[in-house]
Write a protein that holds these residues in place. Structure first.
Motif, PDB file in Angstrom:
ATOM      1  N   ALA A  49       0.811  -1.217   0.000  1.00  0.00           N
ATOM      2  CA  ALA A  49       0.000   0.000   0.000  1.00  0.00           C
ATOM      3  C   ALA A  49       0.845   1.267   0.000  1.00  0.00           C
ATOM      4  O   ALA A  49       0.349   2.355  -0.325  1.00  0.00           O
ATOM      5  N   GLU A  52       4.723   2.449  -5.132  1.00  0.00           N
ATOM      6  CA  GLU A  52       4.072   2.723  -6.416  1.00  0.00           C
ATOM      7  C   GLU A  52       4.127   1.529  -7.359  1.00  0.00           C
ATOM      8  O   GLU A  52       3.211   1.307  -8.155  1.00  0.00           O
ATOM      9  N   CYS A  70      -3.026  -7.365  -3.484  1.00  0.00           N
ATOM     10  CA  CYS A  70      -3.165  -6.081  -4.187  1.00  0.00           C
ATOM     11  C   CYS A  70      -4.606  -5.834  -4.613  1.00  0.00           C
ATOM     12  O   CYS A  70      -5.107  -4.710  -4.538  1.00  0.00           O
ATOM     13  N   LEU A  73      -6.533  -4.291  -1.970  1.00  0.00           N
ATOM     14  CA  LEU A  73      -6.170  -2.915  -1.614  1.00  0.00           C
ATOM     15  C   LEU A  73      -6.934  -1.876  -2.416  1.00  0.00           C
ATOM     16  O   LEU A  73      -6.913  -0.686  -2.072  1.00  0.00           O
ATOM     17  N   ASP A  75      -7.892   1.024  -4.600  1.00  0.00           N
ATOM     18  CA  ASP A  75      -7.181   2.181  -5.138  1.00  0.00           C
ATOM     19  C   ASP A  75      -5.788   2.353  -4.548  1.00  0.00           C
ATOM     20  O   ASP A  75      -4.973   3.099  -5.094  1.00  0.00           O
ATOM     21  N   LYS A  76      -5.502   1.694  -3.442  1.00  0.00           N
ATOM     22  CA  LYS A  76      -4.186   1.808  -2.801  1.00  0.00           C
ATOM     23  C   LYS A  76      -3.184   0.797  -3.351  1.00  0.00           C
ATOM     24  O   LYS A  76      -2.023   0.795  -2.946  1.00  0.00           O
TER      25      LYS A  76
END
Length: 308
Positions: A49, A52, A70, A73, A75-76
């Motif tokens: 999180a 990038e 992922c 998560l 949008d994170k």
């Protein structure tokens, strides 16, 4: 401005090679999980999180587990670059071979999820896709692909056996004829008929030759070897990491010649009176065939196209 990167599986061969290539770069910050928390799912979730881009250097099942983290998560979630086999032909993933065709570097640069190309697939697709696109090979052509790699591409067990001196000087393997690279070779070389693929390993750490024999009179239009080489030169014009090289007159190639580089060379060996040709790709299986390709894709993803 720096890009935060997490290498999931940085203790393995590919992960270590990627870390070495990225060392000292001011535009990248590598974030790592403390050794004592490597198996802590919550620690991994927190790192994912916070970065990038995450580079997955994991076995297939472990890579799928990280992708599932992922997914949760939302949008994170970071962008993903997967060096495993798990997602190379999966929907929603962009294939990480920038030289595949026009527009592929741009597709990689914009992608949320990139599947890094396999080592044998790199050489095989590099030899076949330009000729299929040029109409010199039909998608339903029956083809044979032979390849030899250094033992570093064979996984931990194979690497250990060679380091201990317990492995042979040379061996064929994958003789079940179900090698894991075949699906991506077929998909991205645009083949409709499964090629016969025979891999082998030599008693050297790294280096690779991929070769494809052709009967020129069996190809559409019965091209000359010069036509084949011209198709390669058109396809790879301007590609910084792929060179079309005249075949040495001696008719011999050293599999280790590109070790330590992220480049690949393409050759067309031919006997025109016999109407026979052998296409050869030479690369470092840890360079253009793995970690070097991952860094090339990473640079595209973070906007470093000049390095790609």
């Amino acid at each position: 401005m720096t890009t935060k990167i997490f290498i999931d599986g940085d203790a393995g061969t590919t992960g270590l090679e990627i870390r070495e290539r990225l060392a000292g770069r001011a535009d990248i910050e590598i974030v790592a999980i403390p050794a004592e928390k490597r198996k802590d799912v919550e620690a991994k979730r927190a790192i994912l999180a916070a970065v990038e881009i995450a580079i997955l250097c994991l076995p297939d099942d472990a890579a799928k587990e990280t992708v599932a983290l992922c997914d949760a998560l939302g949008d994170k979630a970071p962008r993903l670059l997967d060096a495993s086999t798990a997602h190379r032909v999966a929907p929603g993933w962009v294939y990480g071979f920038p030289e595949l065709c026009a527009g592929q570097p741009e597709a990689i640069a914009k992608a949320a999820r990139v599947a890094n190309v396999g080592c044998y697939a790199t050489g095989s697709i590099a030899l076949l896709r330009p000729l299929v696109d040029a109409g010199l090979i039909q998608p339903d052509q029956q083809l044979t692909i032979n390849a030899v790699s250094g033992y570093s591409g064979g996984g931990r067990q194979m690497i250990e056996s060679y380091k201990k001196g317990e492995a042979p000087a040379f061996e064929l393997y994958g003789l079940s004829l179900e090698h894991k690279h075949l699906p991506e070779i077929m998909a991205y070389a645009k083949l409709s008929v499964r090629p016969l693929f025979v891999p082998s390993v030599g008693n050297f750490r790294q280096g690779m030759l991929v070769s494809i024999p052709l009967a020129l009179d069996a190809l559409p239009g019965k091209p000359e070897a010069a036509d084949v080489e011209a198709a390669y030169r058109r396809h790879y014009e301007g590609a910084p990491h792929v060179r079309v090289v005249p075949a040495p007159a001696a008719g011999r190639l050293d599999a280790l010649a590109l070790n330590g580089t992220d480049d690949m060379e393409v050759f067309v060996f031919a006997n025109e009176p016999r109407r026979h040709a052998v296409l050869v790709a030479r690369l470092d299986n840890l360079g253009k065939g793995a970690s070097g390709a991952a860094v090339q894709n990473l640079d595209l993803m973070i906007g470093g196209g000049k390095r790609a």
